[in-house]
Design an enzyme around this catalytic site. Structure first.
Site, mmCIF file in Angstrom:
data_model
loop_
_atom_site.group_PDB
_atom_site.id
_atom_site.type_symbol
_atom_site.label_atom_id
_atom_site.label_comp_id
_atom_site.label_asym_id
_atom_site.label_seq_id
_atom_site.Cartn_x
_atom_site.Cartn_y
_atom_site.Cartn_z
ATOM 1 C CB CYS A 93 74.613 12.504 4.296
ATOM 2 S SG CYS A 93 74.519 11.955 6.008
ATOM 3 N NE ARG A 126 70.746 9.341 12.816
ATOM 4 C CZ ARG A 126 71.418 8.636 11.914
ATOM 5 N NH1 ARG A 126 71.899 7.456 12.213
ATOM 6 N NH2 ARG A 126 71.608 9.110 10.704
ATOM 7 C CG HIS A 189 70.820 15.537 4.296
ATOM 8 N ND1 HIS A 189 70.668 14.658 3.260
ATOM 9 C CD2 HIS A 189 71.480 14.855 5.263
ATOM 10 C CE1 HIS A 189 71.199 13.494 3.581
ATOM 11 N NE2 HIS A 189 71.709 13.586 4.789
#
Ligand code: GLN
Length: 252
Positions: A93, A126, A189
Site C-alpha cells: 500500500c 477511499r 493488507h
C-alpha cells in the site's frame, strides 16, 4: 542457510497488521530449520543493503508517507541497486506507492523512489474492501484487504494479478499490484502473507536462490489452516461477482 530481513520504518508504516508479514516470513523459515534475522530500521538509521535478503515496506497514512519519503530519498540509489540486483521486496500500500515516481495526495506531491515506473493520485472516495486476485504466479487465489485513497497507474509494468473481487490499482476492479524482478508491490493488507502462504514461499525461495545461487525447493508445510482462511474469503465473494460489477459501475 540464513536470511536477513529488513523491516523498514515499522513505527510509521504498519497499517492493518503489516507487521504480521514479518512473523510469517520468520516462522516459515524457522519451521524449515532455516535461520533468520530481522532488523528494524527506524528514521535516521543507516541501511547497508549488501547484507539484506528481504525488505518489507508496509503501509501508512499520507502524513506518515511524507515523513518516510524523506528517509527513503536518502537511500534511493542503494535501494534501487538492490532491486535491480534481484533483491526481494514486499511493499504494501503506502510502501507500494513510495516505490513509484510520485504520489499526488490531496495537499502535496510526495516524491517516490522511482524504482517502479508508476505514479499514484489521490481521489476523495477511499477504496475499502476485501479483495481476491488471480495471479499467474500462484495456483491459488491471493486474498487481502485494501484501504487506499490513492489510485496507482502502473504503465507497462506487470500487475500482480487480475482482480476477481475488489477494486485494485485504480478502483476499476481490473488489475492489482505490480511484480517487477523480485519485488511484489500490492495494496493487499491483512496482513498479506499469513493468508497467502504461497506468496510468502515464493518470496523466500527468490531470496534464498539469490543468496545461495542455486535452485531452492522449500520443504512443504501443513498449510491447511492458512488455506482455510484463504478459501473462506474466496468462497464469501465467489457468488457476488455480478452484484459487485454493478457497484463498480455506480461508483467509479
Ligand atoms: N495513504 C495511502 C492512501 O491512502 C496509503 C494507505 C495505506 O497504506 N493503506 O492511498
Amino acid at each position: 542457510m540464513k536470511l536477513n530481513i529488513a523491516h523498514l520504518y515499522p513505527d510509521l508504516l504498519n497499517l492493518y497488521g503489516d507487521r504480521g508479514n514479518i512473523q510469517c516470513f520468520k516462522k516459515r523459515l524457522e519451521w524449515r530449520g532455516i535461520d533468520v534475522n530481522v532488523t528494524q530500521y527506524l528514521q535516521g538509521d543507516l541501511i547497508d543493503f549488501s547484507g539484506i535478503d528481504i525488505v518489507l515496506l508496509g503501509g501508512g497514512s499520507d502524513r506518515e508517507q511524507e515523513i518516510v519519503c524523506k528517509e527513503l530519498l536518502k537511500i534511493k540509489d542503494s535501494f534501487k541497486k538492490y532491486v535491480e540486483d534481484g533483491g526481494v521486496v514486499l511493499a504494501v500500500c503506502g510502501g507500494y506507492q513510495l516505490l513509484g515516481n510520485y504520489y499526488m495526495t490531496k495537499t502535496s506531491k510526495i516524491e517516490g523512489l522511482g524504482i517502479l515506473d508508476i505514479y499514484t493520485e489521490w481521489k476523495p472516495k477511499r477504496l475499502i474492501r476485501n479483495i481476491v486476485l488471480n495471479s499467474d504466479l500462484f495456483e491459488t487465489p491471493v486474498v487481502g484487504f485494501e484501504n487506499h485513497g490513492g489510485r496507482t497507474y502502473i504503465g507497462k509494468h506487470k500487475p500482480l494479478g487480475k482482480v476477481f473481487f475488489g477494486l485494485g490499482n485504480t478502483g476499476k476492479g481490473d488489475y492489482e499490484g505490480v511484480v517487477y524482478k523480485n519485488v511484489i508491490a500490492t495494496y493487499l493488507h491483512g496482513p498479506l502473507l499469513p493468508k497467502n502462504p504461497q506468496v510468502c514461499d515464493y518470496l523466500l525461495t527468490k531470496a534464498l536462490e539469490r543468496k545461495y545461487k542455486t535452485d531452492i525447493s522449500l520443504k512443504p508445510l501443513d498449510d491447511s489452516k492458512e488455506m482455510a482462511a484463504n478459501s473462506y474469503i474466496v468462497d464469501r465473494y465467489s457468488d457476488k461477482k455480478n452484484i459487485f460489477k454493478e457497484f463498480i459501475k455506480r461508483h467509479t
